[in-house]
Motif scaffolding. Structure first.
Motif, PDB file in Angstrom:
ATOM      1  N   LYS A   4       0.841  -1.210   0.000  1.00 35.70           N
ATOM      2  CA  LYS A   4       0.000   0.000   0.000  1.00 35.70           C
ATOM      3  C   LYS A   4       0.875   1.259   0.000  1.00 35.70           C
ATOM      4  O   LYS A   4       0.645   2.195  -0.774  1.00 35.70           O
ATOM      5  CB  LYS A   4      -0.907  -0.031   1.237  1.00 35.70           C
ATOM      6  N   LEU A   5       1.913   1.233   0.852  1.00 32.96           N
ATOM      7  CA  LEU A   5       2.811   2.394   0.966  1.00 32.96           C
ATOM      8  C   LEU A   5       3.487   2.665  -0.380  1.00 32.96           C
ATOM      9  O   LEU A   5       3.504   3.804  -0.866  1.00 32.96           O
ATOM     10  CB  LEU A   5       3.865   2.120   2.051  1.00 32.96           C
ATOM     11  N   PHE A   6       4.028   1.591  -0.990  1.00 37.45           N
ATOM     12  CA  PHE A   6       4.762   1.779  -2.239  1.00 37.45           C
ATOM     13  C   PHE A   6       3.834   2.235  -3.367  1.00 37.45           C
ATOM     14  O   PHE A   6       4.235   2.994  -4.247  1.00 37.45           O
ATOM     15  CB  PHE A   6       5.500   0.484  -2.626  1.00 37.45           C
ATOM     16  N   LYS A   7       2.586   1.771  -3.318  1.00 39.37           N
ATOM     17  CA  LYS A   7       1.628   2.199  -4.353  1.00 39.37           C
ATOM     18  C   LYS A   7       1.384   3.712  -4.257  1.00 39.37           C
ATOM     19  O   LYS A   7       1.298   4.412  -5.269  1.00 39.37           O
ATOM     20  CB  LYS A   7       0.300   1.449  -4.194  1.00 39.37           C
ATOM     21  N   ILE A   8       1.275   4.177  -3.024  1.00 38.88           N
ATOM     22  CA  ILE A   8       1.033   5.625  -2.834  1.00 38.88           C
ATOM     23  C   ILE A   8       2.254   6.419  -3.313  1.00 38.88           C
ATOM     24  O   ILE A   8       2.128   7.424  -4.019  1.00 38.88           O
ATOM     25  CB  ILE A   8       0.712   5.936  -1.352  1.00 38.88           C
ATOM     26  N   ILE A   9       3.449   5.915  -2.933  1.00 36.69           N
ATOM     27  CA  ILE A   9       4.671   6.619  -3.351  1.00 36.69           C
ATOM     28  C   ILE A   9       4.764   6.632  -4.879  1.00 36.69           C
ATOM     29  O   ILE A   9       5.052   7.667  -5.494  1.00 36.69           O
ATOM     30  CB  ILE A   9       5.919   5.936  -2.753  1.00 36.69           C
ATOM     31  N   SER A  10       4.457   5.493  -5.482  1.00 32.11           N
ATOM     32  CA  SER A  10       4.521   5.380  -6.937  1.00 32.11           C
ATOM     33  C   SER A  10       3.583   6.397  -7.599  1.00 32.11           C
ATOM     34  O   SER A  10       3.929   7.052  -8.572  1.00 32.11           O
ATOM     35  CB  SER A  10       4.144   3.951  -7.325  1.00 32.11           C
ATOM     36  N   LYS A  11       2.397   6.556  -7.014  1.00 28.76           N
ATOM     37  CA  LYS A  11       1.395   7.468  -7.584  1.00 28.76           C
ATOM     38  C   LYS A  11       1.818   8.934  -7.394  1.00 28.76           C
ATOM     39  O   LYS A  11       1.839   9.714  -8.340  1.00 28.76           O
ATOM     40  CB  LYS A  11       0.040   7.206  -6.895  1.00 28.76           C
ATOM     41  N   VAL A  12       2.191   9.267  -6.164  1.00 28.96           N
ATOM     42  CA  VAL A  12       2.512  10.678  -5.882  1.00 28.96           C
ATOM     43  C   VAL A  12       3.781  11.103  -6.617  1.00 28.96           C
ATOM     44  O   VAL A  12       3.865  12.207  -7.164  1.00 28.96           O
ATOM     45  CB  VAL A  12       2.659  10.912  -4.361  1.00 28.96           C
ATOM     46  N   ASN A  14       5.050   9.583  -9.210  1.00 32.93           N
ATOM     47  CA  ASN A  14       5.005   9.208 -10.615  1.00 32.93           C
ATOM     48  C   ASN A  14       6.234   8.383 -11.021  1.00 32.93           C
ATOM     49  O   ASN A  14       6.927   8.681 -11.993  1.00 32.93           O
ATOM     50  CB  ASN A  14       4.898  10.480 -11.477  1.00 32.93           C
ATOM     51  N   VAL A  15       6.542   7.350 -10.214  1.00 35.12           N
ATOM     52  CA  VAL A  15       7.659   6.449 -10.535  1.00 35.12           C
ATOM     53  C   VAL A  15       7.122   5.004 -10.523  1.00 35.12           C
ATOM     54  O   VAL A  15       6.084   4.718  -9.922  1.00 35.12           O
ATOM     55  CB  VAL A  15       8.822   6.544  -9.510  1.00 35.12           C
ATOM     56  N   ASN A  16       7.865   4.118 -11.200  1.00 33.79           N
ATOM     57  CA  ASN A  16       7.460   2.712 -11.238  1.00 33.79           C
ATOM     58  C   ASN A  16       7.536   2.086  -9.863  1.00 33.79           C
ATOM     59  O   ASN A  16       8.520   2.258  -9.137  1.00 33.79           O
ATOM     60  CB  ASN A  16       8.358   1.924 -12.188  1.00 33.79           C
ATOM     61  N   TYR A  17       6.519   1.320  -9.557  1.00 32.76           N
ATOM     62  CA  TYR A  17       6.426   0.620  -8.280  1.00 32.76           C
ATOM     63  C   TYR A  17       7.694  -0.219  -8.042  1.00 32.76           C
ATOM     64  O   TYR A  17       8.260  -0.221  -6.954  1.00 32.76           O
ATOM     65  CB  TYR A  17       5.178  -0.275  -8.359  1.00 32.76           C
ATOM     66  N   GLU A  18       8.150  -0.890  -9.104  1.00 26.96           N
ATOM     67  CA  GLU A  18       9.293  -1.824  -8.959  1.00 26.96           C
ATOM     68  C   GLU A  18      10.577  -1.082  -8.609  1.00 26.96           C
ATOM     69  O   GLU A  18      11.517  -1.671  -8.071  1.00 26.96           O
ATOM     70  CB  GLU A  18       9.528  -2.603 -10.270  1.00 26.96           C
ATOM     71  N   ILE A  29      14.899   9.460  -6.696  1.00 29.76           N
ATOM     72  CA  ILE A  29      13.586   9.761  -7.314  1.00 29.76           C
ATOM     73  C   ILE A  29      13.568  11.263  -7.643  1.00 29.76           C
ATOM     74  O   ILE A  29      13.360  12.103  -6.759  1.00 29.76           O
ATOM     75  CB  ILE A  29      12.419   9.417  -6.351  1.00 29.76           C
ATOM     76  N   PRO A  30      13.814  11.619  -8.915  1.00 32.11           N
ATOM     77  CA  PRO A  30      13.980  13.036  -9.265  1.00 32.11           C
ATOM     78  C   PRO A  30      12.751  13.887  -8.945  1.00 32.11           C
ATOM     79  O   PRO A  30      12.891  15.084  -8.659  1.00 32.11           O
ATOM     80  CB  PRO A  30      14.237  13.010 -10.772  1.00 32.11           C
ATOM     81  N   SER A  31      11.546  13.260  -8.994  1.00 32.12           N
ATOM     82  CA  SER A  31      10.356  14.082  -8.735  1.00 32.12           C
ATOM     83  C   SER A  31      10.141  14.340  -7.235  1.00 32.12           C
ATOM     84  O   SER A  31       9.195  15.022  -6.849  1.00 32.12           O
ATOM     85  CB  SER A  31       9.120  13.379  -9.312  1.00 32.12           C
ATOM     86  N   TRP A  32      11.019  13.804  -6.393  1.00 34.37           N
ATOM     87  CA  TRP A  32      10.892  14.002  -4.947  1.00 34.37           C
ATOM     88  C   TRP A  32      11.458  15.384  -4.571  1.00 34.37           C
ATOM     89  O   TRP A  32      12.560  15.507  -4.056  1.00 34.37           O
ATOM     90  CB  TRP A  32      11.641  12.881  -4.206  1.00 34.37           C
TER      91      TRP A  32
END
Lengths: 79, 584
Positions: A4-12, A14-18, A29-32
């Motif tokens: 669940k945590l990684f899914k949220i991070i992936s969405k916010v 905008n990076v691949n879950y993997e 993560i450049p968008s961080w």
């Protein structure tokens, strides 16, 4: 798995879950950006029903820090 | 119903948007005294939902002074259509936010006056350098005061100072055409200070509008975009049963429908009051209802708790025809395009019919609970204009007169007989502070009888009126049924000593088909002759909607050469003798 945590991070962020690991941080993560980091905490607060203190927010340097603070708030990430 | 998506969803969605994927485009700049990340992304997504491409420029954090004062700034080279300047009470009041009583009452007053002067100077600088409209927020009123409950016993208190600031800002901006106040004070009233402001957000990143509420603010900015692009809706078409009253008059009867001071009838009374207020500011109302005419009209005419009267509706279709063909007829009778309508019907099948057959019409979803109807209309944000003109407030009356004209036209078979009996008077008016907003509004909204469909904002019209090489004016058109107000516009470029060029020539749809255009052209040709001009040139720029003006130039003896229409002024031009032309 902290699915669940990684899914949220992936969405916010905008990076691949993997591509997300406990060590992921603003340099991997450049968008961080500082703002997106805050948006992420905000999303986590509403999804896990917790409230981070300003100290906790300032302390987050990577995903492992986020997990630690979530656990301190009693969130079970099934790790 | 007004539930918003999370900010992160807006940010993600905006990244997926192409910048120029829609025909309607707008450039929007954001200047602010605090962190407003996410606002431009939210607005971009909201614009895309209305088929508008929004290209944003976000100035650096708290850089608004520098951006406005430096003529070479990124703001000016971006050349926005609309600029939002978002200020907040803490930034403006500085130390006085926490320590307002460290200074005297008169020092507080002086402080407010000084801040107002600073902001007006900034606005003046901005207007000198940019053609953009400027929307500036007023200040929110914090519930906090160091005086606590004694605040209301304090003369020119901290709170008074903020209210005074807002009042003075509004007063000053009343006289600046292209600058507008966004009522941030009211935004906080709507959503609540404890929701919008959050100490953690503020202290962590100088975020003074908490992340959840950024999309709500973007929502409130949408009317400026809609209005700027001339996309304001003109008419609400309503159903009757379970829309204007509860129940079905054909089944429940005159006495059985729910409409009155008690619940649930009061929900419909409330909704009708809301519609009536909209109609008083120029939004037309029409009825599209499947009913026995006699049953339904009896309610409208005789029910003691009807708020809307028959004369509030510019067009009434109560019959058993399908609602799509009724909509076509309403559009034809009112002479406005389908994209200017909102269709309001409780029946999902009718909504689907209209959505499928006429996608240009805005057809909102309706909740089952009628007490929420007003909110549905409010949340559309589709009825706003930068300014309300007197033509707006009289529009309903004018359309009623139009109805009488059409009826009179139907009873006379010969159109020229009809026109003669209309006693048409066309008065040419110059530009001034009253006519400029209306001229701009007509160029922005008129689609049908519009030769070139060039859209001009107030500041551009004002510049034209100060330009010696431009002849600009408008026409007020009256007839025996009443005053149509300012309904014609012309802009002529004085190209050289021999030639003038017709840049803009338009008539509002409500005065079309009466040959008033010939009087306006007659005026322009006379002016040209008096200036020894040899030729008046013009171009017709065809659009999907301006077919009604297609033959205007050849009908008026212009001839075409290489795509340009030319009128030789040595030829006499005759204005139909039933028209009376005058000048202000």
């Amino acid at each position: 798995m902290s699915e669940k945590l990684f899914k949220i991070i992936s969405k916010v962020m905008n990076v691949n879950y993997e591509n997300i690991t406990d060590e992921s941080n603003p340099s991997t993560i450049p968008s961080w950006t500082s703002f997106n980091g805050y948006v992420l905490l905000y999303e986590l607060e509403s999804n896990f029903n917790v409230k981070f203190s300003i100290d906790e927010a300032m302390d987050v340097k990577n995903i492992a820090d986020i997990k630690r603070h979530l656990k301190n708030h009693g969130v079970n990430l099934n790790d | 119903m007004d539930n918003e998506e999370s900010l992160s969803k807006y940010i993600l969605d905006s990244e997926k948007l192409e910048i120029n994927n829609f025909n309607k485009k707008i450039k929007v700049a954001f200047l602010s005294s605090f962190t407003i990340n996410g606002l431009s992304e939210s607005l971009k997504v909201k614009c895309s939902k209305k088929q508008i491409s929004c290209n944003p420029y976000v100035a650096g954090y708290n850089q608004y002074n520098q951006e406005i004062l430096d003529k070479k700034s990124g703001l000016y080279s971006f050349s926005p259509d609309i600029t939002f300047l978002i200020l907040d009470t803490r930034s403006i009041f500085g130390d006085l936010f926490h320590f307002p009583y460290s200074v005297t009452k008169s020092e507080r007053e002086n402080f407010v006056n000084q801040k107002i002067t600073e902001i007006i100077n900034l606005i003046t600088k901005f207007n000198e350098t940019s053609d953009s409209k400027l929307v500036i927020t007023n200040l929110s009123l914090p519930h906090y005061s160091p005086h606590g409950i004694a605040e209301t016993k304090t003369n020119y208190s901290f709170h008074d100072a903020i209210i005074d600031f807002n009042k003075k800002l509004k007063e000053k901006l009343l006289n600046i055409n292209s600058a507008y106040v966004f009522d941030f004070f009211k935004f906080i009233i709507k959503h609540g200070e404890n929701n919008v402001f959050n100490f953690q957000n503020y202290l962590f990143g100088d975020i003074k509008i908490s992340l959840d509420y950024i999309p709500y603010l973007a929502n409130e900015f949408m009317p400026y975009i809609i209005s700027f692009l001339g996309l304001t809706k003109k008419c609400i078409v309503v159903d009757l049963d379970n829309t204007l009253w509860g129940g079905i008059v054909g089944e429940d009867g005159f006495d059985g429908i729910r409409l009155g001071p008690q619940p649930p009838g009061n929900a419909f009374v409330e909704f009708q009051k809301y519609l009536k207020a909209l109609s008083q500011r120029g939004i037309l109302l029409a009825i599209n209802s499947k009913n026995n005419f006699d049953d339904a009209i009896q309610v409208i005419r005789e029910h003691p708790f009807m708020i809307l009267t028959e004369s509030d509706f510019s067009c009434i279709k109560i019959n058993w025809n399908n609602k799509a063909s009724n909509m076509q007829e309403i559009s034809k009778e009112l002479n406005i395009g389908l994209d200017s309508f909102v269709f309001f019907d409780d029946d999902p099948i009718n909504r689907e019919l209209i959505r499928e057959s006429m996608p240009e019409i805005t057809t909102p979803e309706l909740p089952h609970d009628p007490s929420l109807y007003s909110e549905v209309i409010q949340s559309l944000h589709d009825f706003s204009t930068f300014q309300i003109t007197s033509e707006d407030t009289n529009r309903g009356q004018m359309y009623l007169e139009q109805k009488q004209r059409t009826e009179s036209q139907n009873s006379i078979s010969d159109i020229s007989e009809f026109l003669k009996k209309l006693n048409l008077e066309i008065e040419i008016k110059k530009t001034n502070s009253f006519t400029i907003p209306r001229i701009s509004q007509l160029t922005l909204k008129t689609n049908q009888f519009n030769l070139t469909t060039k859209r001009y904002h107030e500041d551009q019209i004002k510049k034209f009126s100060e330009d010696k090489n431009i002849l600009i004016g408008c026409a007020q058109i009256r007839d025996k049924f009443g005053d149509n107000g300012i309904t014609g516009v012309f802009i002529v470029e004085k190209t050289n000593y021999d030639e003038w060029f017709l840049d803009t020539f338009l008539l509002s749809c409500r005065v079309m088909g009466r040959e008033a255009e010939k009087a306006i052209l007659y005026f322009i040709l006379n002016e040209a002759k008096n200036n020894n001009i040899k030729r008046l040139k013009a171009k017709f720029i065809p659009t999907k909607k301006n077919k009604p003006i297609e033959n205007f130039l050849p009908d008026c003896q212009f001839y075409e050469k290489d795509g340009v229409w030319i009128y030789n002024l040595d030829k006499p031009f005759n204005m139909p003798d039933f028209l009376t032309l005058s000048e202000e």
